[in-house]
Design an enzyme around this catalytic site. Structure first.
Site, PDB file in Angstrom:
ATOM      1  CB  THR A  37      71.702  11.010 -25.575  1.00 47.85           C
ATOM      2  OG1 THR A  37      71.323  11.793 -26.729  1.00 47.85           O
ATOM      3  CG2 THR A  37      71.641  10.047 -25.307  1.00 47.85           C
ATOM      4  CE  LYS A  38      69.224  17.706 -29.432  1.00 44.45           C
ATOM      5  NZ  LYS A  38      70.545  17.563 -29.926  1.00 44.45           N
ATOM      6  CB  CYS A  77      56.097   7.738  18.730  1.00 46.53           C
ATOM      7  SG  CYS A  77      57.110   9.192  20.137  1.00 46.53           S
ATOM      8  CG  HIS A 124      59.854   7.296  16.092  1.00 42.39           C
ATOM      9  ND1 HIS A 124      59.135   7.625  15.885  1.00 42.39           N
ATOM     10  CD2 HIS A 124      59.926   8.678  17.221  1.00 42.39           C
ATOM     11  CE1 HIS A 124      57.906   8.007  15.824  1.00 42.39           C
ATOM     12  NE2 HIS A 124      58.984   9.255  16.901  1.00 42.39           N
ATOM     13  CD  GLU A 180      59.926   4.686  12.996  1.00 44.53           C
ATOM     14  OE1 GLU A 180      59.817   4.250  14.289  1.00 44.53           O
ATOM     15  OE2 GLU A 180      58.857   5.849  13.323  1.00 44.53           O
TER      16      GLU A 180
END
Ligand code: GLN
Length: 535
Positions: free
Chosen positions: A188-189, A382, A510, A512
């Site tokens: 955790t340091k 494209c 595009h 996507e």
């Protein structure tokens, strides 16, 4: 008035701050709140439009044509809502605006400083974004890692805004708990140090999200809370999961929505993550693989084609398949490399994505030829649509030197089936050349495109300079190459397809960019569908 959630990261980069910001926003949205996400990026480029996808990943384009980095893509996929250019700000943009104002004499001869002028401008941009988006909650991700030199003004903005907005602003901090194999424990340091640095800058995090590759024991979360002065229930484990889309569900198990609602006085929230549960269950269920070949330029660089890969995967899940991406190196195809050709033959479908410049172009044309001649499902994005037109012109129409003006710098060919069109009435071009953002497309009835979309009018995002050249229309007339969609006003070509092929279709835009994890874009959905019917 909007409330604000700031997300910072500590210890190291690539922990997934964008995914934390998106997941938190998704939870709040599922409870009926109006949310948006904003990215503050400490780099000096004005926007990522000119940054290489090699270095920076894909350029994600918004409806309004803003060129942003891929985080905005994650944001939109998670909250399923379009964002605007106001949701992305870089140090470069902030400085250029402040300096322009200085030149215009707006500062009346005053000395301009990082604090208050740069920080003031950043704050103004955050407030403007909240107002323009009209949201209940604006989630703001700060790029980089706490402690970065460039990031300090942004952290200072959180401090100043906390003073101004008090209980209407919370700050979340994402850190890493590294695993030491020798001692078999998580440490955790680094988190303590990162939070210490944050506090040195005047920020006391309200919640800490801990990344780890292994399960985090409860006692350790408590320890983080104790050392960082955060209630233990506000320390949230963010363990590595199979799919990023599981994260909102994981967070909600730890009452993230409830904690935020209480902190921000949002009232009793009832997040409804049913869609996420169903979507993730469908993803987990899909075991059988389907391979899609990606014939791009930035090989094996997932980030350069992030949205394309996401769209392929979600299309796979829609059909209960797990998509595996096979990278097809078009330069090797160009060199007639047998192994690469065998890859092309083995994939179930091919995507030729967007791209700029000459590299690997002949290989891409060879890929399109192979797909056309062998009935291999093909989706062009494209550049991939321009390639499809060039290939057809060369090998079917007999225009042997057909090409795009882009690849023919010395103008050796007369057959520019793809050419440059300067700014025209209905098309605004950035810098006079680049067509960016959303445009309508009218789809011809009776075409494959019409079947795929199931409607006459669609709207899709663009980022390109060159267009199909209508002077060659008479050559394509009466061939199998069909223009199935055009921009209604300018008549520019938007979708093309091959009617003699089971699924060979390509878009000048595009798709996507608007595909969603649990709602794949129809062009990708039916690409996978076509691959499955060919099995
Ligand atoms: N280079 C091509 C053009 O500018 C395609 C761009 C793209 O694929 N995004 O038109």
């Amino acid at each position: 008035m909007s409330k604000f959630i700031f997300v910072t990261g500590g210890v190291c980069s690539s922990l997934g701050k964008g995914i934390v910001a998106s997941s938190v926003a998704a939870i709040l949205k599922s409870a009926g709140l109006k949310v948006a996400i904003m990215k503050l990026d400490p780099y000096l480029n004005v926007d990522p439009g000119t940054m290489s996808p090699f270095q920076h990943g894909e350029v994600f384009v918004l409806e309004d044509g803003s060129e942003t980095d891929l985080d905005l893509g994650h944001y939109e996929r998670f909250i399923d809502a379009p964002l605007s250019g106001v949701c992305t700000v870089t140090t470069g943009r902030v400085y250029s605006e402040v300096l322009e104002e200085e030149r215009d004499g707006k500062y009346l001869g005053g000395t301009i400083q990082v604090v208050p002028h740069i920080t003031g401008k950043i704050m103004q941009k955050v407030e403007q974004a909240a107002k323009k988006m009209g949201v209940d909650v604006l989630v703001v991700e700060i790029g980089g890692t706490v402690g970065d030199i460039e990031g300090e003004p942004f952290i200072e903005v959180i401090r100043q805004m906390k003073n101004k907005y008090k209980d209407d602003l919370v700050s979340l901090h994402l850190t890493l708990l590294p695993y030491l194999a020798a001692s078999g424990e998580l440490k955790t340091k680094p988190t303590q140090l990162s939070v210490r640095e944050l506090r040195r800058l005047g920020i006391h995090p309200d919640m800490i999200f801990c990344r780890a590759d292994v399960k985090i024991p409860k006692a350790l979360l408590k320890k983080v809370g104790y050392f960082c002065d955060v209630p233990p229930e506000n320390v949230i484990p963010a363990e590595t999961v199979k799919s990023i889309y599981e994260i909102p569900l994981r967070f909600e198990k730890h009452n993230v929505g409830g904690i935020l609602a209480e902190k921000l006085n949002l009232g009793a929230l009832e997040p409804d993550l049913t869609k996420w549960e169903e979507g993730v269950a469908k993803m987990t269920k899909a075991k059988k693989e389907l391979t899609i070949g990606l014939a791009g330029k930035y090989n094996e660089l997932d980030d350069a084609y992030l949205s394309v890969i996401e769209a392929c995967k979600s299309a796979g899940f829609y059909h209960d398949r797990k998509v595996r991406i096979e990278w097809i190196d078009t330069e090797k195809i160009e060199a007639k490399d047998e192994e690469e050709m065998a890859k092309l033959e083995s994939v179930a479908a091919v995507v030729v994505p967007g791209g700029f410049g000459n590299r690997g172009i002949e290989g891409k044309i060879a890929v399109a030829k192979y797909c056309r001649e062998n009935n291999k499902p093909y989706l062009g994005l494209c550049l991939g649509s321009q390639i499809m037109a060039i290939e057809f012109a060369r090998n079917v129409l007999g225009l042997k030197d057909a090409t795009s003006e882009e690849f023919d710098e010395e103008s050796k060919s007369k057959n520019h089936v793809i050419h440059f069109i300067p700014e025209q009435k209905h098309i605004k071009r950035k810098g006079g050349t680049m067509r960016l953002g959303v445009y309508d497309c009218k789809i011809e009835p009776g075409t494959l495109a019409h079947k795929v979309y199931g409607k006459d009018l669609i709207s899709e995002r663009h980022r390109h300079r060159y267009e199909f050249n209508d002077d060659f229309l008479s050559h394509f007339d009466n061939s199998d190459f069909v223009i199935s969609g055009r921009h209604p006003k300018s008549k520019l070509v938007e979708i093309v397809e091959n009617k003699a092929h089971p699924y060979m279709i390509a878009a000048q835009f595009h798709p996507e960019l608007i595909s969603r994890p649990f709602k794949p874009h129809p062009l990708f959905r039916d690409l996978v569908g076509a691959a499955l019917s060919a099995e």
